[in-house]
Design a protein around this motif. Structure first.
Motif, PDB file in Angstrom:
ATOM      1  N   ILE A 165       0.826  -1.206   0.000  1.00  0.00           N
ATOM      2  CA  ILE A 165       0.000   0.000   0.000  1.00  0.00           C
ATOM      3  C   ILE A 165       0.860   1.257   0.000  1.00  0.00           C
ATOM      4  N   ILE A 166       1.836   1.311   0.900  1.00  0.00           N
ATOM      5  CA  ILE A 166       2.633   2.547   0.956  1.00  0.00           C
ATOM      6  C   ILE A 166       3.605   2.639  -0.225  1.00  0.00           C
ATOM      7  N   HIS A 167       3.950   1.490  -0.814  1.00  0.00           N
ATOM      8  CA  HIS A 167       4.761   1.536  -2.030  1.00  0.00           C
ATOM      9  C   HIS A 167       3.989   2.254  -3.143  1.00  0.00           C
ATOM     10  N   TYR A 168       2.695   1.975  -3.220  1.00  0.00           N
ATOM     11  CA  TYR A 168       1.858   2.638  -4.222  1.00  0.00           C
ATOM     12  C   TYR A 168       1.606   4.107  -3.874  1.00  0.00           C
ATOM     13  N   ALA A 169       1.279   4.362  -2.604  1.00  0.00           N
ATOM     14  CA  ALA A 169       0.732   5.668  -2.227  1.00  0.00           C
ATOM     15  C   ALA A 169       1.722   6.617  -1.577  1.00  0.00           C
ATOM     16  N   GLY A 170       2.823   6.079  -1.046  1.00  0.00           N
ATOM     17  CA  GLY A 170       3.703   6.896  -0.222  1.00  0.00           C
ATOM     18  C   GLY A 170       4.826   7.575  -0.986  1.00  0.00           C
ATOM     19  N   GLU A 171       5.507   8.462  -0.271  1.00  0.00           N
ATOM     20  CA  GLU A 171       6.630   9.216  -0.809  1.00  0.00           C
ATOM     21  C   GLU A 171       7.842   8.986   0.093  1.00  0.00           C
ATOM     22  N   ILE A 172       9.014   8.807  -0.520  1.00  0.00           N
ATOM     23  CA  ILE A 172      10.249   8.619   0.263  1.00  0.00           C
ATOM     24  C   ILE A 172      10.525   9.886   1.078  1.00  0.00           C
ATOM     25  N   PRO A 173      10.743   9.764   2.398  1.00  0.00           N
ATOM     26  CA  PRO A 173      10.958  10.948   3.238  1.00  0.00           C
ATOM     27  C   PRO A 173      12.426  11.368   3.263  1.00  0.00           C
ATOM     28  N   LEU A 174      12.798  12.252   2.357  1.00  0.00           N
ATOM     29  CA  LEU A 174      14.176  12.741   2.355  1.00  0.00           C
ATOM     30  C   LEU A 174      14.454  13.575   3.607  1.00  0.00           C
ATOM     31  N   PRO A 175      15.710  13.645   4.036  1.00  0.00           N
ATOM     32  CA  PRO A 175      16.042  14.491   5.193  1.00  0.00           C
ATOM     33  C   PRO A 175      15.629  15.942   4.953  1.00  0.00           C
ATOM     34  N   PRO A 176      15.133  16.617   5.984  1.00  0.00           N
ATOM     35  CA  PRO A 176      14.651  17.994   5.799  1.00  0.00           C
ATOM     36  C   PRO A 176      15.734  18.950   5.324  1.00  0.00           C
ATOM     37  N   TYR A 177      17.000  18.674   5.680  1.00  0.00           N
ATOM     38  CA  TYR A 177      18.054  19.617   5.289  1.00  0.00           C
ATOM     39  C   TYR A 177      18.389  19.578   3.797  1.00  0.00           C
ATOM     40  N   GLU A 188      15.486   4.719  -5.326  1.00  0.00           N
ATOM     41  CA  GLU A 188      16.608   3.780  -5.434  1.00  0.00           C
ATOM     42  C   GLU A 188      17.865   4.338  -4.788  1.00  0.00           C
ATOM     43  N   THR A 189      18.183   5.607  -5.057  1.00  0.00           N
ATOM     44  CA  THR A 189      19.464   6.142  -4.597  1.00  0.00           C
ATOM     45  C   THR A 189      19.495   6.395  -3.094  1.00  0.00           C
ATOM     46  N   TYR A 190      18.310   6.564  -2.459  1.00  0.00           N
ATOM     47  CA  TYR A 190      18.272   6.765  -1.009  1.00  0.00           C
ATOM     48  C   TYR A 190      18.071   5.428  -0.285  1.00  0.00           C
ATOM     49  N   GLN A 191      18.533   4.351  -0.913  1.00  0.00           N
ATOM     50  CA  GLN A 191      18.594   3.023  -0.289  1.00  0.00           C
ATOM     51  C   GLN A 191      19.998   2.484  -0.486  1.00  0.00           C
ATOM     52  N   THR A 192      20.479   1.724   0.475  1.00  0.00           N
ATOM     53  CA  THR A 192      21.735   1.005   0.266  1.00  0.00           C
ATOM     54  C   THR A 192      21.474  -0.155  -0.690  1.00  0.00           C
ATOM     55  N   VAL A 193      22.528  -0.623  -1.365  1.00  0.00           N
ATOM     56  CA  VAL A 193      22.341  -1.736  -2.302  1.00  0.00           C
ATOM     57  C   VAL A 193      22.010  -3.032  -1.564  1.00  0.00           C
ATOM     58  N   TYR A 194      22.243  -3.047  -0.245  1.00  0.00           N
ATOM     59  CA  TYR A 194      21.965  -4.252   0.554  1.00  0.00           C
ATOM     60  C   TYR A 194      20.734  -4.078   1.444  1.00  0.00           C
ATOM     61  N   SER A 195      19.970  -3.024   1.239  1.00  0.00           N
ATOM     62  CA  SER A 195      18.772  -2.815   2.070  1.00  0.00           C
ATOM     63  C   SER A 195      17.816  -3.981   1.883  1.00  0.00           C
ATOM     64  N   LYS A 196      17.229  -4.426   2.991  1.00  0.00           N
ATOM     65  CA  LYS A 196      16.404  -5.641   2.930  1.00  0.00           C
ATOM     66  C   LYS A 196      15.174  -5.560   3.824  1.00  0.00           C
ATOM     67  N   ALA A 203      17.605   6.706   5.783  1.00  0.00           N
ATOM     68  CA  ALA A 203      18.574   5.702   5.356  1.00  0.00           C
ATOM     69  C   ALA A 203      19.798   5.690   6.269  1.00  0.00           C
ATOM     70  N   PRO A 204      20.416   4.518   6.448  1.00  0.00           N
ATOM     71  CA  PRO A 204      21.730   4.460   7.100  1.00  0.00           C
ATOM     72  C   PRO A 204      22.762   4.892   6.063  1.00  0.00           C
ATOM     73  N   THR A 205      22.985   6.204   5.962  1.00  0.00           N
ATOM     74  CA  THR A 205      23.610   6.784   4.772  1.00  0.00           C
ATOM     75  C   THR A 205      25.082   6.438   4.589  1.00  0.00           C
ATOM     76  N   ALA A 206      25.764   5.996   5.635  1.00  0.00           N
ATOM     77  CA  ALA A 206      27.160   5.573   5.455  1.00  0.00           C
ATOM     78  C   ALA A 206      27.247   4.437   4.449  1.00  0.00           C
ATOM     79  N   GLY A 207      26.175   3.662   4.347  1.00  0.00           N
ATOM     80  CA  GLY A 207      26.174   2.513   3.449  1.00  0.00           C
ATOM     81  C   GLY A 207      25.856   2.840   2.007  1.00  0.00           C
ATOM     82  N   LEU A 208      25.463   4.081   1.721  1.00  0.00           N
ATOM     83  CA  LEU A 208      25.071   4.434   0.354  1.00  0.00           C
ATOM     84  C   LEU A 208      26.231   4.331  -0.622  1.00  0.00           C
ATOM     85  N   HIS A 209      27.476   4.349  -0.121  1.00  0.00           N
ATOM     86  CA  HIS A 209      28.651   4.336  -1.000  1.00  0.00           C
ATOM     87  C   HIS A 209      29.045   2.930  -1.454  1.00  0.00           C
ATOM     88  N   PHE A 210      28.501   1.916  -0.805  1.00  0.00           N
ATOM     89  CA  PHE A 210      28.916   0.547  -1.125  1.00  0.00           C
ATOM     90  C   PHE A 210      28.275   0.066  -2.425  1.00  0.00           C
TER      91      PHE A 210
END
Length: 406
Positions: A165-177, A188-196, A203-210
């Motif tokens: 439901i939220i995949h259809y209707a929701g919006e990714i909550p980017l950081p306010p800053y 896609e880009t605000y997820q780590t490649v290993y997000s499960k 997002a646990p943003t340190a992992g975005l570089h992997f």
């Protein structure tokens, strides 16, 4: 509180020019810069070279939580828009992954935008086209507990899961800053490649570089790694507003540990490096939960922000004893996975138990995350951040990375 205590908010501020905030990610995740701080020395590298820069036989711990499209917008007949920012399912001791599989209806705690225009007895409706399989989807939301900001969502078709439901209707909550609306690419880009494990609102943003290439090179270098799950809450962006930073109210987040996590950690207690502040919070919390268990305390798997500063040194077990106690508890109670809650607050003066360093991005001035970095490398954090600013590093969630080894 005196100046010598070193825990005044102004001591953890720095000047971050707006243009240094990375509003969008790089096209190639592992092309980001990597500042390496190793026992006082600083060198500048690329993230793609991380595996060769890690201490030999390091053991990395990743947070495999997945960000959910947690923002929903309901338009009233009057034209007023009510924003619902989903925070956590109710009751909060339910595994969030289980809550994502709910069908028909679900109760969540949320932050409500334009709240004063949503009456207590009013039901809001959202109708939209899904896809070829589910062409028409209806969502209704009503207050479940107004004072606790609990809402009940119901939907049709009722056989759809809450995650769908939220995949259809929701919006990714980017950081306010970031000060921009999310794009389709952010899903896609605000997820780590290993997000499960779905359930985070940041997002646990340190992992975005992997990338797969970096993981492949970790294996070539003999670097082991494992995944645990801490569902990052909106409180991660909550600024400190108290002059004495220890008076800040720390948010609580759900974390899930497995028996395999404990077994892996017990084999690598001297070489553990968390990927991100959330992984560090999860790992350090695990030690104190084991200590609570050994000391026969109530609710060993619910950790408040002060506990780590209250237990006398004589009552603090070894790391191996603490981890073994948790593992034995899981085996005895036949729990393959353990759901816990942590509000741990890592500030200067805290003695790290499991973590020997960290891979992390560059954080907001005066944030709890800066305090965590200062707990690891002391006042050297100022030199690290000054170096990054002088060398055109990109800051915050979509910014560059650092490897900090005290």
């Amino acid at each position: 509180m005196t100046e010598s205590n070193g825990l005044l908010l102004r001591q953890f501020q720095y000047d971050l020019p707006d243009e240094r905030i990375a509003r969008f990610p790089l096209a190639q995740r592992d092309a980001s810069k990597l500042l390496v701080y190793r026992r006082g020395e600083i060198v500048h590298e690329r993230f793609s070279g991380l595996p060769a820069l890690l201490p030999k036989k390091s053991f990395l711990v990743f947070n495999n939580t997945k960000v959910i499209p947690a923002r929903l917008y309901f338009t009233k007949p009057t034209g007023s828009i009510i924003e619902l920012f989903l925070l956590s399912p109710f009751p909060n001791d339910l595994p969030i992954s289980q809550s994502m599989e709910a069908t028909g209806s679900a109760i969540w705690q949320g932050m409500i935008g334009n709240r004063k225009r949503w009456k207590r007895d009013e039901t809001l409706l959202l109708q939209f086209a899904g896809d070829a399989e589910h062409s028409d989807i209806d969502i209704s939301v009503s207050w479940y507990d107004y004072d606790q900001s609990l809402v009940k969502l119901s939907w049709q078709p009722a056989d759809l899961t809450f995650a769908q439901i939220i995949h259809y209707a929701g919006e990714i909550p980017l950081p306010p800053y970031l000060k921009r609306d999310p794009t389709e690419a952010d899903r896609e880009t605000y997820q780590t490649v290993y997000s499960k494990q779905e359930g985070a609102v940041a997002a646990p943003t340190a992992g975005l570089h992997f990338t797969p290439a970096v993981f492949n090179n970790l294996s070539k270098q003999g670097i082991g790694y494992d995944y645990l799950t801490l569902h990052v809450g909106a409180g991660t962006f909550q600024p400190i507003k108290t002059e004495d930073v220890r008076q800040h109210h720390m948010h609580t987040e759900q974390v899930v540990y497995t028996q395999q996590n404990l077994q892996n950690l017990l084999q690598h207690t001297e070489k553990i490096i968390p990927v991100g502040t959330t992984s560090m919070r999860a790992l350090e919390s695990l030690y104190w939960m084991g200590a609570k268990l050994i000391n026969g305390e109530n609710e060993p798997f619910r950790l408040d922000q002060k506990y780590a500063y209250q237990l006398p040194t004589t009552d603090q077990p070894t790391v191996k004893a603490s981890l073994t106690a948790v593992l034995q508890h899981m085996i005895e109670t036949q729990q393959e996975a353990l759901v816990a809650h942590t509000g741990i607050y890592i500030t200067p003066g805290y003695e790290l138990k499991l973590c020997k360093g960290i891979i992390t991005n560059f954080h907001q001035p005066g944030s709890t995350l800066i305090l965590l970095i200062a707990a690891l490398i002391g006042d050297e954090w100022k030199r690290v951040y000054n170096e990054a600013l002088q060398n055109d590093y990109r800051f915050l969630s979509y910014g560059d990375s650092s490897l900090l080894l005290p």
